[in-house]
Scaffold this active site. Structure first.
Site, PDB file in Angstrom:
ATOM      1  CG  ASP A 199      36.837  37.315  31.711  1.00 61.37           C
ATOM      2  OD1 ASP A 199      36.414  36.500  32.554  1.00 61.37           O
ATOM      3  OD2 ASP A 199      37.762  38.111  31.924  1.00 61.37           O
ATOM      4  CE1 TYR A 248      28.041  35.158  19.669  1.00 61.57           C
ATOM      5  CE2 TYR A 248      29.724  36.210  21.017  1.00 61.57           C
ATOM      6  CZ  TYR A 248      29.010  36.123  19.833  1.00 61.57           C
ATOM      7  OH  TYR A 248      29.276  37.002  18.817  1.00 61.57           O
ATOM      8  CB  CYS A 296      59.722  74.363  34.283  1.00 66.78           C
ATOM      9  SG  CYS A 296      57.944  74.656  34.401  1.00 66.78           S
ATOM     10  CD  GLU A 356      32.140  26.733  21.596  1.00 64.74           C
ATOM     11  OE1 GLU A 356      31.213  27.468  21.926  1.00 64.74           O
ATOM     12  OE2 GLU A 356      32.274  25.576  22.029  1.00 64.74           O
ATOM     13  CE  LYS A 383      40.667  29.981  32.009  1.00 72.60           C
ATOM     14  NZ  LYS A 383      40.822  30.550  33.317  1.00 72.60           N
ATOM     15  CB  CYS A 423      57.599  73.647  31.044  1.00 73.11           C
ATOM     16  SG  CYS A 423      57.701  72.012  31.771  1.00 73.11           S
ATOM     17  CB  CYS A 475      53.220  72.542  33.824  1.00 77.17           C
ATOM     18  SG  CYS A 475      54.569  73.699  33.556  1.00 77.17           S
ATOM     19  CG  LEU A 492      35.234  24.021  30.901  1.00 70.14           C
ATOM     20  CD1 LEU A 492      35.372  25.100  29.837  1.00 70.14           C
ATOM     21  CD2 LEU A 492      34.921  22.680  30.240  1.00 70.14           C
ATOM     22  CD  GLU A 523      30.949  32.508  30.415  1.00 65.29           C
ATOM     23  OE1 GLU A 523      30.508  31.334  30.486  1.00 65.29           O
ATOM     24  OE2 GLU A 523      31.836  32.940  31.148  1.00 65.29           O
ATOM     25  CB  CYS A 528      55.865  72.274  36.676  1.00 63.52           C
ATOM     26  SG  CYS A 528      56.617  71.245  35.428  1.00 63.52           S
ATOM     27  CE1 TYR A 576      12.558  45.095  17.164  1.00 59.84           C
ATOM     28  CE2 TYR A 576      12.523  46.951  18.683  1.00 59.84           C
ATOM     29  CZ  TYR A 576      12.552  45.586  18.456  1.00 59.84           C
ATOM     30  OH  TYR A 576      12.555  44.724  19.521  1.00 59.84           O
ATOM     31  CG  ASP A 577      11.672  52.563  17.922  1.00 55.87           C
ATOM     32  OD1 ASP A 577      12.069  51.490  18.409  1.00 55.87           O
ATOM     33  OD2 ASP A 577      12.350  53.601  17.874  1.00 55.87           O
ATOM     34  NE  ARG A 614      30.059  26.587  37.046  1.00 52.17           N
ATOM     35  CZ  ARG A 614      30.718  26.288  38.155  1.00 52.17           C
ATOM     36  NH1 ARG A 614      30.726  27.143  39.154  1.00 52.17           N
ATOM     37  NH2 ARG A 614      31.366  25.144  38.276  1.00 52.17           N
ATOM     38  CE  LYS A 665      36.525  29.129  30.639  1.00 51.37           C
ATOM     39  NZ  LYS A 665      36.066  30.245  31.432  1.00 51.37           N
TER      40      LYS A 665
HETATM   41  O1  I6G Z   1      32.509  28.102  31.235  1.00 47.58           O
HETATM   42  C1  I6G Z   1      32.508  27.649  29.978  1.00 47.58           C
HETATM   43  C2  I6G Z   1      32.801  28.494  28.941  1.00 47.58           C
HETATM   44  C3  I6G Z   1      32.798  28.038  27.646  1.00 47.58           C
HETATM   45  C4  I6G Z   1      32.171  26.301  29.728  1.00 47.58           C
HETATM   46  C5  I6G Z   1      32.167  25.841  28.392  1.00 47.58           C
HETATM   47  C6  I6G Z   1      32.486  26.739  27.354  1.00 47.58           C
HETATM   48  O2  I6G Z   1      32.464  26.246  26.115  1.00 47.58           O
HETATM   49  C7  I6G Z   1      32.829  27.103  25.053  1.00 47.58           C
HETATM   50  N1  I6G Z   1      31.857  24.550  28.140  1.00 47.58           N
HETATM   51  C8  I6G Z   1      31.569  23.744  29.156  1.00 47.58           C
HETATM   52  C9  I6G Z   1      31.250  22.325  28.852  1.00 47.58           C
HETATM   53  C10 I6G Z   1      31.564  24.192  30.463  1.00 47.58           C
HETATM   54  N2  I6G Z   1      31.870  25.457  30.754  1.00 47.58           N
HETATM   55  C11 I6G Z   1      31.261  23.297  31.598  1.00 47.58           C
END
Ligand code: I6G
Length: 668
Positions: free
Chosen positions: A117, A223, A411, A113, A314, A432, A426, A82, A173, A408, A35-36, A136, A115
């Site tokens: 973080d 994703y 002891c 799917e 959640k 001890c 310690c 959401l 995200e 400690c 690749y390099d 956003r 969600k």
């Molecule tokens: O913040 C989000 C995370 C994941 C989403 C979302 C999502 O779908 C897997 N889908 C929508 C329609 C919205 N926020 C508004």
């Protein structure tokens, strides 16, 4: 000139394909070196022909200079939020509302799917080229982070194929994989920089860098979860179809995505993802369910800036706030003194947390944690609760700094901290009682001497009644002594003595591990046993021969030598052998005759043909070393079903990935 143009195009196509395989499909197609080479060839050609340079060239990911601020971007279509669900009732009610609004009793099809973080992002592609990337923000206006987004390998600068719409806004995200987060925090620590509390903060901090070169050095990924604005033809009537198309155009979509019929299947999927959560390689905080059919979505519409056709179900929060009441210290097996936070009880992810580890003094200083502070506690899976940060605004005036005790608490021996080490210890050694108890607990543990029934409480009693000072004393216990212990019936006492009797027959590697030599874990103990064959040979080993053992470096060899140099330790070993501890002779392998000698493997995910422990045994029988974690030294990573973060890390390091079929071929 035309020649250069076609050569450049060919190189770009090849590199884009490799990027797609590596970042989007997690399935690298060529070694890093190849690749390099392609990248360097392209850079050289572009330098010779600057007139042929285009912004979507794979060389142009980190092109721009630092800026002084992010420009504001008005979203073409607002980025909504959401509605949340927190229990099964919420999900069932959501499904009922959907059916009522659609005036139907039939089973609704949903797409589920995880969600992530992370941070929501909008990517605008015009004629397939990435033109604009925005955060956003408040949903109506975000920040232009195009230069930073361009540095993320899993986001294509140009869509694949030809049938994409003229204008396409992809939404998704951006997140930081857990392995990358751990690595980044280690690097930050080494560089004396501030660490991040969690992968989400690290992703946000990395994306909001004014210098894209910093973002480029951070392990971000994305994703997608759908589209925003669009001009042109899409020819799709469901969300699942769109996601499939996005995948074909080179956009990364969740491999966990599933079509689900009705609320019950959604609930099962939610449970399934919850079980997988720890092994996913990235943080998620729930599962999103969306009505699949677009005509249904249109009919359902929106309420207060959230679609009526989707719900974010959640998981219980993994982070909560509470007050740090005090900091105690605990003494470990090797004398390490660990500060432990005593917390006002708080529910975190369904469990009441009252204690959290604080690791060491430096960690407390670095996070500026003071007794009396309001702190954020995180509990993920089986991991011991951690304090990830302090809410400084809530610091009371009388908040106090922690001081490591000079003696400690168990002891009274002096507490020492060797220069360059983070840990205080310690100095009482096995005098001890706390260290003695921990050492006995380790000695009895399943993968050491496997003495079932010898748990913490019983060890406390044996040590406190001065019946047991060292592991050798365990084998001198009489039935009368054990029966006389509080809450100990005759039957339990007999069982314990029977277990002790059984444990007399062991293996050299289990015995070595049971001794509790610093930094000699199960794998190192096995390597030592196989290398030296006998305990006597190991005890007599000099530094040079210890260093020739796999996994043993100068620090571990130092620990081994000082352990055996200690008269008390030699005496205990002698007594243990006199008490009848024995093991069969170790068959020393001739590594040169074995086909996988010197190769190091890591196994991740579920194998369908055999348990992982069996695969490990078979690989070891061929001379391979099987380790639990991926590093640059790993030669092969075997990836089963639902692999964990090890597979991500292996991809990041560009290691060779083997499928289960490859593994079976190797073993044959
Ligand atoms: O913040 C989000 C995370 C994941 C989403 C979302 C999502 O779908 C897997 N889908 C929508 C329609 C919205 N926020 C508004």
């Amino acid at each position: 000139m035309n020649d250069a143009k076609s050569q450049i195009e060919l190189l770009r196509t090849q590199i884009r394909q490799h990027n797609h395989r590596y970042y989007v499909l997690d399935d690298p197609s060529v070694p890093d070196a190849e690749y390099d080479r392609l990248m360097r060839a392209l850079q050289a050609l572009e330098a010779q022909h600057p007139e042929l340079l285009t912004p979507d060239s794979p060389t142009q990911r980190v092109g721009s200079q630092p800026s002084s601020a992010f420009a504001e971007v008005q979203h073409r279509i607002p980025m909504l939020s959401l509605a949340n669900g927190f229990n099964e009732g919420d999900l069932q009610a959501f499904n009922r509302r959907v059916q009522e609004r659609l005036e139907t009793d039939s089973v609704i099809e949903y797409v589920g799917e995880p969600k992530l973080d992370g941070l929501a992002i909008s990517l605008l592609y015009e004629r397939g080229q990435l033109q604009l990337a925005a955060t956003r923000g408040d949903g109506l206006r975000g920040e232009d982070v195009t230069a930073n987004i361009r540095t993320i390998g899993s986001i294509p600068l140009r869509l694949m194929g030809h049938d994409y719409p003229q204008l396409l806004e992809v939404r998704g995200e951006v997140y930081m994989p857990k392995a990358g987060f751990e690595r980044l925090n280690r690097q930050q620590l080494e560089a004396g920089e501030k660490t991040f509390a969690n992968p989400r903060n690290a992703a946000a901090g990395s994306l909001r860098q004014l210098d894209p070169r910093i973002t480029a050095s951070r392990p971000l990924a994305m994703y997608s979860y759908g589209i925003g604005d669009m001009e042109g033809d899409l020819n799709a009537s469901t969300y699942a179809e769109i996601m499939h198309k996005l995948g074909q155009w080179g956009i990364r979509i969740s491999p966990e995505m599933a079509l689900l019929k009705g609320a019950d299947e959604c609930m099962d999927y939610f449970t399934e993802i919850g079980q997988k959560r720890e092994s996913l390689g990235y943080d998620i905080d729930g599962v999103v369910f969306k009505v699949n059919r677009f005509d249904y979505q249109d009919k359902l519409g929106f309420v207060s800036r959230a679609p009526r056709w989707a719900i974010a179900q959640k998981f219980p929060a993994q982070e909560e706030m509470t007050v740090l009441l005090d900091i105690d210290v605990q003494v470990g097996r090797t004398g390490a003194i660990t500060p432990v936070a005593r917390l006002e009880p708080v529910q975190v992810a369904g469990v009441t947390v009252t204690n959290a580890t604080l690791h060491n003094e430096d960690e407390i200083r670095r996070k500026d944690i003071r007794i009396g502070d309001t702190v954020i506690v995180r509990r993920a899976g089986d991991v011991i609760p951690q304090i990830v940060g302090v809410i400084k605004d809530r610091r009371p005036q009388q908040a106090r700094l922690f001081e490591m005790p000079a003696h400690c608490p168990e002891c009274g021996s002096a507490v020492v901290r060797i220069e360059g080490e983070a840990v205080s210890r310690c100095s009482g050694g096995l005098f001890c009682p706390a260290q003695r108890k921990q050492a006995l607990f380790h000695f009895a543990s399943r993968t050491a001497m496997n003495i079932e029934g010898l748990g913490k409480k019983l060890i406390d009693q044996l040590v406190e009644k001065e019946l047991v000072h060292s592991p050798a004393d365990l084998y001198q216990l009489s039935l009368e002594q054990v029966t006389a212990l509080p809450r100990m019936g005759r039957k339990s006492a007999e069982n314990l003595l029977h277990e002790l009797e059984q444990s007399r027959t062991t293996s050299l590697s289990a015995f070595l591990y049971a001794l509790g030599i610093r930094e000699v874990g199960e794998a190192t103990a096995r390597n030592l046993a196989e290398h030296f064959g006998t305990l006597e040979a190991l005890m007599a080993a000099d530094e040079e021969s210890l260093l020739s053992v796999e996994d043993v470096g100068p620090i571990v060899s130092g620990h081994i030598r000082s352990f055996f140099a200690e008269a008390h330790n030699r005496e205990v070993i002698q007594k243990l052998r006199e008490a009848g501890i024995h093991w069969p002779a170790v068959v020393q392998r001739a590594p040169q005759n074995l086909s996988l000698a010197g190769k190091s493997f890591v196994l991740t995910g579920t194998l369908s043909s055999m348990p992982r422990t069996e695969a490990k045994k078979q690989l070891q029988a061929l001379g391979a070393k099987v380790s639990g974690s991926v590093s640059k030294k790993t030669d092969f990573v075997v990836v089963g079903e639902n692999p964990g973060s090890k597979a991500d890390k292996a991809s990041e390091l560009g290691l060779s990935l083997l499928s289960e079929a490859d593994l079976l071929t190797l073993l044959q």
